[in-house]
Design a protein around this motif. Structure first.
Motif, PDB file in Angstrom:
ATOM      1  N   LEU A 163       0.725  -1.078   0.115  1.00  0.00           N
ATOM      2  CA  LEU A 163      -0.017   0.260   0.187  1.00  0.00           C
ATOM      3  C   LEU A 163       0.854   1.210   0.167  1.00  0.00           C
ATOM      4  CD1 LEU A 163      -2.537  -0.893   2.842  1.00  0.00           C
ATOM      5  CD2 LEU A 163      -2.727  -1.267   0.520  1.00  0.00           C
ATOM      6  N   CYS A 164       0.547   2.091  -0.884  1.00  0.00           N
ATOM      7  CA  CYS A 164       1.503   3.416  -0.909  1.00  0.00           C
ATOM      8  C   CYS A 164       0.613   4.434  -0.795  1.00  0.00           C
ATOM      9  CB  CYS A 164       2.159   3.337  -2.304  1.00  0.00           C
ATOM     10  SG  CYS A 164       3.219   4.781  -2.557  1.00  0.00           S
ATOM     11  N   ARG A 165      -0.270   4.906  -1.834  1.00  0.00           N
ATOM     12  CA  ARG A 165      -1.288   5.813  -1.764  1.00  0.00           C
ATOM     13  C   ARG A 165      -2.630   5.186  -2.170  1.00  0.00           C
ATOM     14  NH1 ARG A 165      -4.793   8.985  -0.966  1.00  0.00           N
ATOM     15  NH2 ARG A 165      -4.658  11.484  -1.497  1.00  0.00           N
ATOM     16  N   THR A 166      -3.421   5.039  -1.250  1.00  0.00           N
ATOM     17  CA  THR A 166      -4.760   4.281  -1.324  1.00  0.00           C
ATOM     18  C   THR A 166      -5.793   5.207  -1.866  1.00  0.00           C
ATOM     19  OG1 THR A 166      -5.399   4.572   0.962  1.00  0.00           O
ATOM     20  CG2 THR A 166      -4.123   2.573   0.077  1.00  0.00           C
ATOM     21  N   SER A 167      -6.931   4.641  -2.561  1.00  0.00           N
ATOM     22  CA  SER A 167      -7.997   5.669  -3.094  1.00  0.00           C
ATOM     23  C   SER A 167      -9.103   6.119  -2.087  1.00  0.00           C
ATOM     24  CB  SER A 167      -8.547   4.550  -4.351  1.00  0.00           C
ATOM     25  OG  SER A 167      -9.109   3.497  -3.788  1.00  0.00           O
ATOM     26  N   ASN A 168      -8.947   5.635  -1.069  1.00  0.00           N
ATOM     27  CA  ASN A 168     -10.095   5.920  -0.147  1.00  0.00           C
ATOM     28  C   ASN A 168     -10.034   7.418   0.334  1.00  0.00           C
ATOM     29  OD1 ASN A 168      -7.764   4.715   1.546  1.00  0.00           O
ATOM     30  ND2 ASN A 168      -9.156   5.207   3.123  1.00  0.00           N
TER      31      ASN A 168
END
Lengths: 279, 279
Positions: A144-149
């Motif tokens: 996980l780096c930059r998640t969409s939530n």
């Protein structure tokens, strides 16, 4: 053949960057499927049979199976893909992360019990929680780096003080630091991928700059509303590769009726072709 | 009665801050247990029967059950505690975290499928990955803050630039920022706890300063080598409460022979009493 090579081969064979997420909610299945003995497996099987020539991977979301005690149907689903469509790798989306001895158990879960080809992991606990996964050299470890939530930015965009590895200015956002660690410190087996949401194309571009040719798993198109053109253009690496575009609910629930598999196929064709338009 | 009240009642009843971690590795069981039909459940049952008057909670580690497909024995274990020792709450240690719709599935797993009283969660994805858990007001949500593993500092001790909520100087470490978010933003139902490792008592003290009277789950004593006196003195809140001290392998594998349950009891008595010495 390692995970990244297998994904690349599937991308070329099916001319597709699309990953279909298998997030089964039995209450959204048509009644005919709900009535079956193994409804989740039957639903997945129909989706897989309808889309296997359109995708580069499948991504079952572990939570949906854990919530209803359907681990057996998760295993059946992965086994079905492995035996019927052996060219299509499977990413187990379980976002694991724990101290080393425990992470080793989660790696056994993903790679030995379920025989998944890759697994998603959470970087908050550091490298010793990643290595038990990435030490399986032929498997993929998707960090996980930059998640969409919506809530992700409050953590992942925190400004971190400069360390020697950050070039531009004296701060970097946390997700940039994670991206750089993945690139420079954690990728000894060349089998680390990053989760980078489609919901912010500017950040996608920034992570591409940091990580060179690494491969991203990109959720957030479809149900989460990301922009296809910006995602593809900002996500591709210099060789025109390097992104796996995931859609789950937008495809598998394209219809709630008995035509769900056909509707899923149509939705998958549409998204695959939209993505290919900008490659 | 909410989770924190239940833990407090168990602490008082058993005069104990001790949580025993149930991390079953069947290869470490005595042969007599390995030969049984449900060896993990039988092992746990023996440990529980030997220690239930010495603890304030139990903490099964999900990874060990997932690795070998023993979800049924995890459910049997939690059910056994609930029915035989209803005063002792159960923390499911699964370190979940995902976008809201998926996190809701993990909350169903923890609180409805297994009927755990609390669950550990990872904060990297932000508040919308915490809320699906903390919205169960009577359950505990235990957020990773500063973990006990060697690699944790490289992430959790990153220096984050000042925001208005950080008092001392213009930076704070990431774990301090997470602690402050837990205290000030995420704790609307007053059911958030923090995971704070025993391996660095100075950081434990700092998190106590930030979070006032919140309760910590403190792993890292025993097998991981944390210092009991420093942990207890730095961890307790102003009322002499607020820490749940976990030990797993140091207790459940105190002996590998047929006397494992008795040895576990002796190890639990010893650690409980060591902890109580400094309360």
């Amino acid at each position: 053949m390692g995970f990244l090579d297998r994904v690349q081969a599937a991308m070329e064979k099916n001319n597709s960057l699309l990953c279909v997420g298998l997030d089964p909610s039995p209450e959204r299945f048509p009644a005919s499927i709900q009535a079956m003995e193994k409804p989740i497996f039957e639903f997945n099987k129909a989706i897989i049979d309808a889309t296997a020539d359109l995708v580069c991977s499948y991504k079952p979301q572990a939570a949906y199976y854990h919530a209803c005690g359907a681990e057996d149907q998760l295993a059946m689903t992965i086994d079905y893909i492995r035996t019927q469509y052996p060219d299509i790798p499977v990413i187990l989306d379980s976002k694991r992360g724990d101290i080393g001895s425990t992470a080793s158990q989660y790696a056994i879960e993903a790679f030995e019990r379920y025989q998944a080809d890759a697994v998603t992991v959470n970087p908050y606990m550091g490298i010793d929680t990643i290595e038990p996964f990435s030490s399986y050299a032929d498997k993929g470890t998707v960090v996980l780096c930059r998640t969409s939530n919506p809530g992700a930015a409050a953590i992942q965009n925190l400004l971190v003080q400069q360390d020697s590895s950050v070039e531009n200015g004296n701060t970097a956002m946390l997700y940039e630091v994670i991206a750089r660690m993945c690139k420079e410190q954690w990728n000894g087996n060349n089998n680390i991928l990053l989760v980078v949401g489609a919901t912010n194309p500017t950040e996608l571009k920034r992570i591409r700059e940091i990580t060179g040719d690494m491969t991203f798993l990109v959720p957030g198109l479809g149900a989460q509303g990301g922009d296809v053109e910006a995602t593809v253009k900002n996500g591709l690496n210099s060789e025109g590769k390097g992104i796996i575009v995931n859609s789950s609910r937008g495809i598998i629930y394209a219809s709630g009726g008995d035509d769900f598999a056909e509707a899923a196929r149509n939705a998958a064709v549409k998204l695959r072709d939209q993505v290919n338009l900008y490659r």
